[in-house]
Design an enzyme around this catalytic site. Sequence first.
Site, PDB file in Angstrom:
ATOM      1  N   ASP A  33      11.057 -10.216  -9.102  1.00  0.00           N
ATOM      2  CA  ASP A  33       9.872 -11.079  -9.077  1.00  0.00           C
ATOM      3  C   ASP A  33      10.142 -12.442  -9.708  1.00  0.00           C
ATOM      4  O   ASP A  33       9.444 -12.865 -10.635  1.00  0.00           O
ATOM      5  CB  ASP A  33       8.696 -10.422  -9.810  1.00  0.00           C
ATOM      6  CG  ASP A  33       8.332  -9.070  -9.252  1.00  0.00           C
ATOM      7  OD1 ASP A  33       8.387  -8.910  -8.024  1.00  0.00           O
ATOM      8  OD2 ASP A  33       7.977  -8.182 -10.045  1.00  0.00           O
ATOM      9  N   ASP A  93       4.515 -16.424 -13.261  1.00  0.00           N
ATOM     10  CA  ASP A  93       4.395 -17.567 -12.362  1.00  0.00           C
ATOM     11  C   ASP A  93       4.468 -18.830 -13.207  1.00  0.00           C
ATOM     12  O   ASP A  93       3.624 -19.069 -14.067  1.00  0.00           O
ATOM     13  CB  ASP A  93       3.078 -17.513 -11.595  1.00  0.00           C
ATOM     14  CG  ASP A  93       3.017 -18.609 -10.532  1.00  0.00           C
ATOM     15  OD1 ASP A  93       3.499 -18.362  -9.417  1.00  0.00           O
ATOM     16  OD2 ASP A  93       2.510 -19.702 -10.833  1.00  0.00           O
ATOM     17  N   GLY A 111       0.356   1.875  -9.502  1.00  0.00           N
ATOM     18  CA  GLY A 111      -0.774   2.661  -9.042  1.00  0.00           C
ATOM     19  C   GLY A 111      -2.017   2.546  -9.889  1.00  0.00           C
ATOM     20  O   GLY A 111      -3.012   3.227  -9.633  1.00  0.00           O
ATOM     21  N   ASN A 146      -6.870  -5.606  -7.370  1.00  0.00           N
ATOM     22  CA  ASN A 146      -5.997  -5.613  -8.526  1.00  0.00           C
ATOM     23  C   ASN A 146      -5.644  -7.091  -8.779  1.00  0.00           C
ATOM     24  O   ASN A 146      -5.592  -7.854  -7.841  1.00  0.00           O
ATOM     25  CB  ASN A 146      -4.755  -4.780  -8.224  1.00  0.00           C
ATOM     26  CG  ASN A 146      -4.218  -4.063  -9.435  1.00  0.00           C
ATOM     27  OD1 ASN A 146      -4.505  -4.426 -10.538  1.00  0.00           O
ATOM     28  ND2 ASN A 146      -3.418  -3.047  -9.210  1.00  0.00           N
ATOM     29  N   SER A 156      -3.044  -6.863  -5.684  1.00  0.00           N
ATOM     30  CA  SER A 156      -1.971  -5.953  -5.317  1.00  0.00           C
ATOM     31  C   SER A 156      -2.596  -4.681  -4.768  1.00  0.00           C
ATOM     32  O   SER A 156      -3.319  -3.987  -5.479  1.00  0.00           O
ATOM     33  CB  SER A 156      -1.103  -5.647  -6.538  1.00  0.00           C
ATOM     34  OG  SER A 156      -0.110  -4.694  -6.239  1.00  0.00           O
ATOM     35  N   PHE A 157      -2.334  -4.370  -3.489  1.00  0.00           N
ATOM     36  CA  PHE A 157      -2.899  -3.190  -2.818  1.00  0.00           C
ATOM     37  C   PHE A 157      -4.434  -3.238  -2.848  1.00  0.00           C
ATOM     38  O   PHE A 157      -5.018  -4.315  -2.798  1.00  0.00           O
ATOM     39  CB  PHE A 157      -2.368  -1.907  -3.451  1.00  0.00           C
ATOM     40  CG  PHE A 157      -0.960  -1.579  -3.036  1.00  0.00           C
ATOM     41  CD1 PHE A 157      -0.704  -0.517  -2.185  1.00  0.00           C
ATOM     42  CD2 PHE A 157       0.111  -2.337  -3.485  1.00  0.00           C
ATOM     43  CE1 PHE A 157       0.594  -0.203  -1.796  1.00  0.00           C
ATOM     44  CE2 PHE A 157       1.411  -2.031  -3.098  1.00  0.00           C
ATOM     45  CZ  PHE A 157       1.650  -0.962  -2.253  1.00  0.00           C
ATOM     46  N   TRP A 158      -5.068  -2.052  -2.908  1.00  0.00           N
ATOM     47  CA  TRP A 158      -6.526  -1.934  -2.936  1.00  0.00           C
ATOM     48  C   TRP A 158      -7.166  -2.794  -1.845  1.00  0.00           C
ATOM     49  O   TRP A 158      -6.872  -2.610  -0.671  1.00  0.00           O
ATOM     50  CB  TRP A 158      -7.070  -2.241  -4.337  1.00  0.00           C
ATOM     51  CG  TRP A 158      -6.353  -1.466  -5.399  1.00  0.00           C
ATOM     52  CD1 TRP A 158      -5.377  -1.925  -6.241  1.00  0.00           C
ATOM     53  CD2 TRP A 158      -6.483  -0.063  -5.694  1.00  0.00           C
ATOM     54  NE1 TRP A 158      -4.897  -0.919  -7.042  1.00  0.00           N
ATOM     55  CE2 TRP A 158      -5.558   0.243  -6.736  1.00  0.00           C
ATOM     56  CE3 TRP A 158      -7.283   0.966  -5.192  1.00  0.00           C
ATOM     57  CZ2 TRP A 158      -5.418   1.512  -7.282  1.00  0.00           C
ATOM     58  CZ3 TRP A 158      -7.150   2.234  -5.734  1.00  0.00           C
ATOM     59  CH2 TRP A 158      -6.227   2.501  -6.760  1.00  0.00           C
ATOM     60  N   GLU A 192       0.839  -7.747  -1.557  1.00  0.00           N
ATOM     61  CA  GLU A 192       0.816  -8.275  -2.922  1.00  0.00           C
ATOM     62  C   GLU A 192       1.680  -9.530  -2.984  1.00  0.00           C
ATOM     63  O   GLU A 192       2.017 -10.117  -1.967  1.00  0.00           O
ATOM     64  CB  GLU A 192       1.315  -7.216  -3.912  1.00  0.00           C
ATOM     65  CG  GLU A 192       2.704  -6.689  -3.626  1.00  0.00           C
ATOM     66  CD  GLU A 192       3.072  -5.495  -4.476  1.00  0.00           C
ATOM     67  OE1 GLU A 192       2.174  -4.917  -5.116  1.00  0.00           O
ATOM     68  OE2 GLU A 192       4.264  -5.115  -4.494  1.00  0.00           O
ATOM     69  N   ASP A 264       8.295 -16.626  -4.644  1.00  0.00           N
ATOM     70  CA  ASP A 264       7.643 -17.806  -5.188  1.00  0.00           C
ATOM     71  C   ASP A 264       8.088 -18.979  -4.330  1.00  0.00           C
ATOM     72  O   ASP A 264       9.072 -18.873  -3.581  1.00  0.00           O
ATOM     73  CB  ASP A 264       8.055 -18.012  -6.645  1.00  0.00           C
ATOM     74  CG  ASP A 264       7.233 -19.082  -7.357  1.00  0.00           C
ATOM     75  OD1 ASP A 264       6.140 -19.410  -6.864  1.00  0.00           O
ATOM     76  OD2 ASP A 264       7.674 -19.581  -8.404  1.00  0.00           O
TER      77      ASP A 264
END
Length: 301
Positions: A33, A93, A111, A146, A156-158, A192, A264
């Site tokens: 990342d 970031d 998760g 998230n 992220s997800f959801w 994400e 990025d």
Amino acid sequence: MRLLSLLLPVALAAVGRAVVGPGVVTGNTAVHDPTMCKDNSGKWWIFSTAVGIEIRTSTDRTAWTLIGKVWPNGASWTDKYTGTSNGNIWAPDCTYMNGQFYLYYSASSFGSQNSAIFLATSTTGLPGSWTDHGLITSTTSANNYNNGSWWLSLGSFWTGIKLMRLDPTTGKPTSSSVTSLAQRTANGGAIEASVIYKFGSFYYLFTSWDNCCRGTSSTYNIRVGRASSVTGPYVDKAGVALTSGGGTLVLATHDNIVGPGGQDLMTDGDGPILIYHYYTSSGSFLGINRLDFSSGWPAVV
């Protein structure tokens, strides 16, 4: 996995001095990342997911040296979100402007919706020089996501990627309201690592799809959509809304590069630059490529 990205006025992202590269990156490039920024002296900095957040520097954007951590003594205030003592801090970031580094970073566990975003600043970027400015926003299981103007994309997800407006004097949200930018239902909603990048008359929303962090079994890939407003609506090259699962492929597994993502973007002296991690059998490593927007859509050079 990147939970957040800061969007500032484009002029602040641009830096002078043309460079030759990116070439094949060398040195200590075992990152996850990565986020990259450049200071007034022309030195490049990469911050990445790790215990304490790792810091690497380069004088040519090719050879990288690990110089330490943002939090050499740990960041105990993140423990309630990582679920462990001195756990990994995710997806920083970085933005550099007016002689100061701004570093947003996230804390969570796989998760979990018990997630948070924090802000730190430094005038030097060096290990141990950082001042933490506390919590920016957080989520719990009660949330269905998230985690001139400043904007923070997160999620992220959801239910996918959201956008929050920030107060440029504090770096913190102006309200608790969020705007939905992108969502998937495929593969459990695996989207994400959002990054919003302004080029020409469009805002481009980059995301990572599918599964990170599985070594050479990772299926991460980088997707993009664009909009005429930072708040959307974003659509892909085929005109499919990103809120309906759209996303044009930018970079996927190829040759010995497996699962590129966690990306990025920054504007350097030689134009738009894509920064990401990818996998080999030896681990996770730094990738840097130029992007060509001449067609109106980003293509890896």
